[in-house]
Design an enzyme around this catalytic site. Structure first.
Site, PDB file in Angstrom:
ATOM      1  N   ASP A 153      -8.295   3.875   1.136  1.00  0.00           N
ATOM      2  CA  ASP A 153      -7.317   4.331   2.126  1.00  0.00           C
ATOM      3  C   ASP A 153      -8.060   4.783   3.394  1.00  0.00           C
ATOM      4  OD1 ASP A 153      -5.464   5.700   3.611  1.00  0.00           O
ATOM      5  OD2 ASP A 153      -4.729   6.942   1.968  1.00  0.00           O
ATOM      6  N   ARG A 199      -3.321  -0.737   5.335  1.00  0.00           N
ATOM      7  CA  ARG A 199      -3.899  -1.788   4.497  1.00  0.00           C
ATOM      8  C   ARG A 199      -2.984  -2.992   4.287  1.00  0.00           C
ATOM      9  NH1 ARG A 199      -5.248   2.311  -0.221  1.00  0.00           N
ATOM     10  NH2 ARG A 199      -3.353   3.180   0.710  1.00  0.00           N
ATOM     11  N   CYS A 220       0.870  -1.191   0.000  1.00  0.00           N
ATOM     12  CA  CYS A 220       0.000   0.000   0.000  1.00  0.00           C
ATOM     13  C   CYS A 220       0.900   1.233   0.000  1.00  0.00           C
ATOM     14  CB  CYS A 220      -0.966  -0.019   1.186  1.00  0.00           C
ATOM     15  SG  CYS A 220      -0.171  -0.020   2.808  1.00  0.00           S
TER      16      CYS A 220
HETATM   17  P1  4NP Z   1      -1.805   2.760   4.098  1.00  0.00           P
HETATM   18  O1  4NP Z   1      -2.474   4.100   4.674  1.00  0.00           O
HETATM   19  O2  4NP Z   1      -1.274   3.106   2.733  1.00  0.00           O
HETATM   20  O3  4NP Z   1      -2.954   1.808   4.050  1.00  0.00           O
HETATM   21  O4  4NP Z   1      -0.727   2.364   5.085  1.00  0.00           O
HETATM   22  C1  4NP Z   1      -1.824   5.334   4.702  1.00  0.00           C
HETATM   23  C2  4NP Z   1      -0.916   5.607   5.690  1.00  0.00           C
HETATM   24  C3  4NP Z   1      -0.306   6.842   5.735  1.00  0.00           C
HETATM   25  C4  4NP Z   1      -0.602   7.803   4.775  1.00  0.00           C
HETATM   26  C5  4NP Z   1      -1.519   7.525   3.770  1.00  0.00           C
HETATM   27  C6  4NP Z   1      -2.138   6.279   3.734  1.00  0.00           C
HETATM   28  N1  4NP Z   1       0.011   9.075   4.835  1.00  0.00           N
HETATM   29  O5  4NP Z   1      -0.343   9.949   4.008  1.00  0.00           O
HETATM   30  O6  4NP Z   1       0.883   9.308   5.707  1.00  0.00           O
END
Ligand code: 4NP
Length: 168
Positions: free
Chosen positions: A136, A25, A19
């Site tokens: 997300d 995720r 991800c």
């Molecule tokens: P992930 O979620 O991709 O599912 O781990 C996110 C975690 C952090 C961020 C965006 C999505 N961020 O912008 O820091």
């Protein structure tokens, strides 16, 4: 998906979930897939990992909301965030992107397209794929994290069902 026809103890299947941050995720997918593998006693046949296409959260444990929902469902999230590297395309048998943006990020590391067969999307395996993306959940509340858990759980079940047929 075609990356390996036969999975054996000598030649285990290596799968990496990807991800953006590697804190919501993909750690959920890694934990759920490993949990399903453990339930079926298939540990010798799989190596499971996750990574993020960004460097925002390197070294961090999974998000506390992700861990809370996983724990309630008997799933442990053990990952520490790391960045997905071009070398991972060679290392893993399949690379499973959580959404189209991360799919494109991964494809852009595959300079001459030699790994395109092994880059897939998680919701290719979801019986209810909607728009094909695992949403997300990072900036939202608990409901979004619960939704991610449910989507990823049923997608991982379907993916493992398919891979089990390749075990010899
Ligand atoms: P992930 O979620 O991709 O599912 O781990 C996110 C975690 C952090 C961020 C965006 C999505 N961020 O912008 O820091």
């Amino acid at each position: 998906m075609n990356p390996k026809n036969t999975i054996s103890k000598e030649n285990p299947f290596k799968i990496c979930f990807v991800c953006l941050g590697n804190i919501c995720r993909s750690p959920t997918a890694e934990g759920i897939f490993q949990h399903l593998v453990n339930e079926k006693g298939l540990q010798p046949y799989f190596y499971v990992d996750s990574a993020g296409t960004s460097a925002f959260h390197i070294g961090e444990r999974a998000n506390s909301k992700s861990r809370q929902i996983a724990e309630k469902n008997g799933v442990e999230l053990k990952s520490r965030a790391r960045r997905f590297e071009a070398e991972d395309l060679d290392e893993f048998d399949i690379v499973v992107a959580m959404d189209s943006e991360n799919y494109q990020n991964i494809v852009s590391l595959d300079d001459n397209g030699s790994y395109s067969d092994k880059i897939i999307k998680m919701r290719d395996y979801d019986p209810q794929p909607e728009n094909g993306d695992v949403p997300d959940p990072y900036y939202g509340g608990m409901d979004g994290f619960r939704n991610v858990f449910d989507i990823v759980y049923r997608s991982c079940e379907a993916l493992l069902d398919e891979l089990e047929n390749q075990i010899k």
